[in-house]
Design an enzyme around this catalytic site. Structure first.
Site, PDB file in Angstrom:
ATOM      1  N   CYS A 110       0.848  -1.198   0.000  1.00  0.00           N
ATOM      2  CA  CYS A 110       0.000   0.000   0.000  1.00  0.00           C
ATOM      3  C   CYS A 110       0.881   1.246   0.000  1.00  0.00           C
ATOM      4  O   CYS A 110       1.874   1.305   0.741  1.00  0.00           O
ATOM      5  CB  CYS A 110      -0.904  -0.001   1.243  1.00  0.00           C
ATOM      6  SG  CYS A 110      -2.046   1.384   1.302  1.00  0.00           S
ATOM      7  N   HIS A 153      -9.106  -3.457  -3.060  1.00  0.00           N
ATOM      8  CA  HIS A 153      -8.121  -2.748  -2.236  1.00  0.00           C
ATOM      9  C   HIS A 153      -8.489  -1.263  -2.156  1.00  0.00           C
ATOM     10  O   HIS A 153      -8.479  -0.669  -1.075  1.00  0.00           O
ATOM     11  CB  HIS A 153      -6.712  -2.928  -2.821  1.00  0.00           C
ATOM     12  CG  HIS A 153      -5.635  -2.221  -2.049  1.00  0.00           C
ATOM     13  ND1 HIS A 153      -4.710  -2.865  -1.266  1.00  0.00           N
ATOM     14  CD2 HIS A 153      -5.353  -0.898  -1.930  1.00  0.00           C
ATOM     15  CE1 HIS A 153      -3.901  -1.977  -0.693  1.00  0.00           C
ATOM     16  NE2 HIS A 153      -4.270  -0.774  -1.082  1.00  0.00           N
ATOM     17  N   GLU A 154      -8.850  -0.673  -3.326  1.00  0.00           N
ATOM     18  CA  GLU A 154      -9.207   0.758  -3.354  1.00  0.00           C
ATOM     19  C   GLU A 154     -10.547   1.003  -2.698  1.00  0.00           C
ATOM     20  O   GLU A 154     -10.723   1.975  -1.956  1.00  0.00           O
ATOM     21  CB  GLU A 154      -9.214   1.279  -4.802  1.00  0.00           C
ATOM     22  CG  GLU A 154      -7.887   1.163  -5.531  1.00  0.00           C
ATOM     23  CD  GLU A 154      -6.721   1.724  -4.730  1.00  0.00           C
ATOM     24  OE1 GLU A 154      -5.633   1.144  -4.798  1.00  0.00           O
ATOM     25  OE2 GLU A 154      -6.905   2.726  -3.998  1.00  0.00           O
ATOM     26  N   HIS A 157     -10.229   1.225   0.928  1.00  0.00           N
ATOM     27  CA  HIS A 157      -9.720   2.528   1.392  1.00  0.00           C
ATOM     28  C   HIS A 157     -10.879   3.479   1.644  1.00  0.00           C
ATOM     29  O   HIS A 157     -10.897   4.186   2.649  1.00  0.00           O
ATOM     30  CB  HIS A 157      -8.760   3.148   0.362  1.00  0.00           C
ATOM     31  CG  HIS A 157      -7.330   2.719   0.504  1.00  0.00           C
ATOM     32  ND1 HIS A 157      -6.632   2.777   1.691  1.00  0.00           N
ATOM     33  CD2 HIS A 157      -6.460   2.239  -0.404  1.00  0.00           C
ATOM     34  CE1 HIS A 157      -5.403   2.331   1.505  1.00  0.00           C
ATOM     35  NE2 HIS A 157      -5.265   1.990   0.246  1.00  0.00           N
TER      36      HIS A 157
HETATM   37  O1  LIG Z   1      -2.017   1.907  -1.915  1.00  0.00           O
HETATM   38  C1  LIG Z   1      -2.769   1.784  -2.877  1.00  0.00           C
HETATM   39  O2  LIG Z   1      -3.993   1.860  -2.788  1.00  0.00           O
HETATM   40  C2  LIG Z   1      -2.160   1.414  -4.191  1.00  0.00           C
HETATM   41  C3  LIG Z   1      -1.715   0.000  -4.164  1.00  0.00           C
HETATM   42  C4  LIG Z   1      -2.855  -0.809  -4.738  1.00  0.00           C
HETATM   43  C5  LIG Z   1      -2.767  -2.308  -4.631  1.00  0.00           C
HETATM   44  C6  LIG Z   1      -2.037  -2.943  -3.645  1.00  0.00           C
HETATM   45  C7  LIG Z   1      -1.995  -4.340  -3.585  1.00  0.00           C
HETATM   46  C8  LIG Z   1      -2.701  -5.100  -4.494  1.00  0.00           C
HETATM   47  C9  LIG Z   1      -3.434  -4.463  -5.466  1.00  0.00           C
HETATM   48  C10 LIG Z   1      -3.459  -3.088  -5.535  1.00  0.00           C
HETATM   49  C11 LIG Z   1      -0.373   0.001  -4.899  1.00  0.00           C
HETATM   50  O3  LIG Z   1      -0.578  -0.158  -6.244  1.00  0.00           O
HETATM   51  S1  LIG Z   1       0.755  -1.137  -4.214  1.00  0.00           S
HETATM   52  C12 LIG Z   1       2.053  -1.192  -5.297  1.00  0.00           C
HETATM   53  C13 LIG Z   1       1.817  -2.064  -6.483  1.00  0.00           C
HETATM   54  C14 LIG Z   1       2.328  -1.672  -7.682  1.00  0.00           C
HETATM   55  C15 LIG Z   1       2.166  -2.478  -8.790  1.00  0.00           C
HETATM   56  C16 LIG Z   1       1.481  -3.685  -8.691  1.00  0.00           C
HETATM   57  C17 LIG Z   1       0.946  -4.080  -7.476  1.00  0.00           C
HETATM   58  C18 LIG Z   1       1.120  -3.266  -6.354  1.00  0.00           C
HETATM   59 NI    NI Z   2      -3.518   1.058  -0.492  1.00  0.00          NI
END
Ligand SMILES: O=C(O)C[C@@H](Cc1ccccc1)[C@H](O)SCc1ccccc1
Ligand code: NI
Length: 183
Positions: A110, A153-154, A157
Site C-alpha cells: 500500500c 483494495h481501493e 480505502h
Molecule cells: O495503496 C494503494 O492503494 C495502491 C496499491 C494498490 C494495490 C495494492 C496491492 C494489491 C493491489 C493493488 C499500490 O498499487 S501497491 C504497489 C503495487 C504496484 C504495482 C502492482 C501491485 C502493487
Molecule cells: Ni492502499
C-alpha cells in the site's frame, strides 16, 4: 503534481474512517483532482518520472490517500490478458460478488504503508461494482482476478479498511476454505 509527500500514511484518521459520497455532477475541482490522481499513477509507472519525483509505483489511488474525504478512486493498470483498466470510480458500490475468494501472493502492499506486512489478504474472486464516471454516468464493472483485487483494495480505502485489517491475526498465511492463490 502529486508526489509521495501528498500521500497520507497509516495512522492518519482519514485512512481509517469511511469517506463521504461525492456530489454529482462532479464539480470542476473534483474532476481536476481525479485527473491529477490518474496522472500520479501514470507518472509512478513511468521510469523517468518515477525516478525524477521518487514515486512508488501504484496501480490504484483513493482520494483519502491524498487527504480528501471523498468517495472516489482511480485505477491504471493492464491485466495479464492485456486489458487496460484506466478508470475514474466515483461513489462505488459492490452490488454482487462470488463466493470463491483469492489472495495475491506473497502479500499486498500500500502506498500509505511504509513497511512490509506479511500475510494473505482474502478478496472475492469476482465482483460487480456500480459506480459513476467522470461524466457522471452510471457504469457497471464486472471484475475478476487481479483486477478484482485492485478494485477491492481501493474500495476498502473508501471504507477506512487497510489490506492488513483482513489478514488472519492468529495465522497470517491461513485463508478461508473457499480461498486460493491468484497464481
Ligand atoms: O495503496 C494503494 O492503494 C495502491 C496499491 C494498490 C494495490 C495494492 C496491492 C494489491 C493491489 C493493488 C499500490 O498499487 S501497491 C504497489 C503495487 C504496484 C504495482 C502492482 C501491485 C502493487
Ligand atoms: Ni492502499
Amino acid at each position: 503534481i502529486i508526489t509521495m509527500d501528498d500521500i497520507v500514511r497509516e495512522g492518519n484518521p482519514i485512512l481509517h474512517q469511511p469517506t463521504k459520497e461525492v456530489t454529482l455532477p462532479l464539480s470542476d475541482e473534483d474532476k481536476e483532482t481525479l485527473i491529477c490522481m490518474m496522472n500520479f499513477l501514470k507518472n509512478s509507472q513511468d521510469p523517468e518520472m518515477s525516478k525524477k519525483y521518487k514515486l512508488r509505483s501504484g496501480v490504484g489511488l483513493s482520494a483519502n490517500q491524498i487527504g480528501l474525504n471523498k468517495r472516489m478512486f482511480v485505477t491504471y493498470f493492464t491485466d495479464d490478458q492485456g486489458k487496460l483498466f484506466e478508470h475514474y470510480v466515483i461513489n462505488p458500490k459492490i452490488i454482487s460478488h462470488s463466493v470463491s475468494m483469492i489472495y495475491l501472493p506473497p502479500a499486498e502492499g500500500c502506498l500509505s504503508v511504509d513497511r512490509e506486512v506479511q500475510g494473505f489478504t482474502p478478496r472475492y474472486e469476482r465482483i460487480k461494482i456500480k459506480a459513476y464516471n467522470l461524466e457522471g454516468e452510471e457504469v457497471i464493472l464486472k471484475l475478476k482476478g487481479y483486477a478484482a483485487i485492485v478494485f477491492q483494495h481501493e474500495y476498502d480505502h473508501l471504507e477506512g479498511i487497510m489490506f492488513y485489517d483482513r489478514i488472519n491475526k492468529e495465522n497470517p498465511f491461513q485463508v478461508p476454505e473457499n480461498c486460493r492463490s491468484l497464481y
